[in-house]
Design a protein around this motif. Structure first.
Motif, short mmCIF file in Angstrom:
data_model
loop_
_atom_site.label_atom_id
_atom_site.label_comp_id
_atom_site.label_asym_id
_atom_site.label_seq_id
_atom_site.Cartn_x
_atom_site.Cartn_y
_atom_site.Cartn_z
N TYR A 84 36.54 51.46 36.21
CA TYR A 84 36.06 50.17 36.72
C TYR A 84 34.59 50.27 37.14
CZ TYR A 84 35.52 46.16 39.85
OH TYR A 84 35.07 45.02 40.46
N ASN A 119 44.11 45.20 43.07
CA ASN A 119 44.11 43.95 42.30
C ASN A 119 42.79 43.77 41.54
OD1 ASN A 119 45.80 41.35 42.02
ND2 ASN A 119 43.76 40.57 42.46
N ILE A 120 41.68 44.12 42.19
CA ILE A 120 40.37 44.01 41.56
C ILE A 120 40.29 44.94 40.35
CG2 ILE A 120 37.90 44.46 41.86
CD1 ILE A 120 38.26 43.65 44.81
N ASN A 123 42.84 44.13 37.34
CA ASN A 123 42.48 42.91 36.59
C ASN A 123 41.02 42.89 36.15
OD1 ASN A 123 45.10 41.68 36.89
ND2 ASN A 123 44.55 41.26 39.02
N SER A 124 40.32 44.01 36.42
CA SER A 124 38.89 44.10 36.07
C SER A 124 38.12 42.87 36.54
CB SER A 124 38.72 44.28 34.55
OG SER A 124 39.33 45.47 34.12
N GLU A 125 38.39 42.47 37.77
CA GLU A 125 37.78 41.25 38.32
C GLU A 125 36.33 41.49 38.73
OE1 GLU A 125 40.09 39.84 41.57
OE2 GLU A 125 41.82 39.31 40.35
N ASP A 126 35.51 40.46 38.55
CA ASP A 126 34.16 40.50 39.09
C ASP A 126 34.24 40.32 40.59
OD1 ASP A 126 32.95 40.78 36.59
OD2 ASP A 126 32.91 38.60 36.26
N THR A 128 33.61 38.99 44.23
CA THR A 128 33.30 37.68 44.80
C THR A 128 33.01 37.83 46.29
OG1 THR A 128 35.60 37.18 45.41
CG2 THR A 128 34.90 36.61 43.16
N HIS A 131 36.20 38.68 48.22
CA HIS A 131 36.57 40.11 48.26
C HIS A 131 35.77 40.83 49.33
CE1 HIS A 131 37.67 39.56 43.78
NE2 HIS A 131 38.80 39.65 44.46
#
Length: 236
Positions: A84, A119-120, A123-126, A128, A131
Motif C-alpha cells: 500500500y 479497511n484503508i 480497499n486501497s483507499e485514498d 481522506t 481517516h
C-alpha cells in the motif's frame, strides 16, 4: 500473542525499511552520548523503559487485533500493508499512525485504529480528512471516552441534530457520569468529530408583542465522527 509479535517482527522491519525509503529520519538524539550514558547508568530509566515496553506491546497487540479482524496475523496481511505504501504521503500516514498507536491512551482505541487502517489497506483507499481526523482523535481517547461516545452515537442515530438538553437528559436516563460525558463531548467537538451549532430561538408573546430570545446548543456528527462511529461499533 508473544509468538505472533515475534513472527511478525521480520515483516514489520521490512515495512519500516520500506517507509524509510520515503522518509528520512535523523537519529542524532538517540546517538547522543548523554542519552546513552543515562540509559546505561540509571536504574530508574531502565525500569521506565521496561514498563514502557510492556505498555507498548499491549498497544501493539490491540492494534493487531483490529488490523487482522481478530484473526491470527499473517505475512500476507502485513505484505499488503507494505504494498500500500507507494508514495511519500502514504508512508508518512502509516508511520504517523504507528506513532499515534504508541502514544495512544487506550488499548481499545488501538483496536479501532487497526480496523480503520485495515479497511484503508484492503480497499486501497485514498486518504481522506475523515481517516486522518478519526485516527488523530482516537489517540486522545481514553476507554471511558469510547464508552461515552457510544452513548452519543445512540443519540445521533435517533436525531443527528441533537440539543444539549437531550444529551443531558439521556445521560441521566442511562445513568452515565454527566461530567465524563460532557468532557467526551467537548473533546469530540475540538477533534472535529462533532459539530456544535448555536441557535437563537424566539418566544413571542402575542399579547404584549414582545419576543424573548434564548440561545441553545445543538450538536451533529461530522463525516469524521460518522466514520469513527462505524468502526467503533464494528470493533465493540
Amino acid at each position: 500473542m508473544n509468538e505472533i509479535i515475534k513472527d511478525s517482527k521480520n515483516t514489520l522491519d521490512k515495512a519500516l525499511e520500506h517507509i524509510e525509503t520515503y522518509i528520512q529520519v535523523k537519529n542524532e538524539f538517540l546517538e547522543n552520548d548523554f542519552v546513552q550514558l543515562l540509559g546505561d547508568s540509571s536504574k530508574m530509566v531502565g525500569f521506565l523503559r521496561s514498563a514502557s515496553e510492556l505498555v507498548l506491546r499491549k498497544k501493539f497487540e490491540s492494534f493487531l487485533k483490529g488490523f487482522c479482524l481478530d484473526e491470527q496475523p499473517n505475512e500476507d496481511q502485513l505484505e499488503r500493508l507494505i504494498k500500500y505504501i507507494d508514495d511519500e504521503t502514504k508512508a508518512e500516514f502509516i508511520a504517523d499512525t504507528f506513532s499515534k498507536i504508541l502514544l495512544s491512551k487506550s488499548s481499545r482505541a488501538c483496536v479501532i485504529m487497526g480496523s480503520i487502517l485495515n479497511n484503508i489497506v484492503e480497499n486501497s483507499e485514498d486518504l481522506t480528512h475523515a481517516h486522518l481526523i478519526s485516527i488523530n482523535a482516537l489517540m486522545n481517547f481514553y476507554d471511558m471516552d469510547i464508552e461515552n461516545y457510544k452513548l452519543l452515537l445512540f443519540l445521533f442515530e435517533k436525531q443527528n441534530n441533537t440539543s444539549f438538553f437531550d444529551i443531558t437528559k439521556a445521560i441521566k436516563e442511562k445513568n452515565f457520569d454527566r461530567t465524563s460525558v460532557i468532557i467526551t463531548l467537548e473533546k469530540s467537538v475540538s477533534n472535529q468529530l462533532i459539530f456544535r451549532e448555536m441557535k437563537v430561538e424566539l418566544d413571542v408573546d402575542s399579547d404584549a408583542d414582545i419576543a424573548d430570545a434564548e440561545t441553545k446548543e445543538y450538536f451533529s456528527l461530522t463525516t469524521s465522527g460518522e466514520l469513527l462511529g462505524n468502526f467503533l461499533i464494528r470493533c465493540f
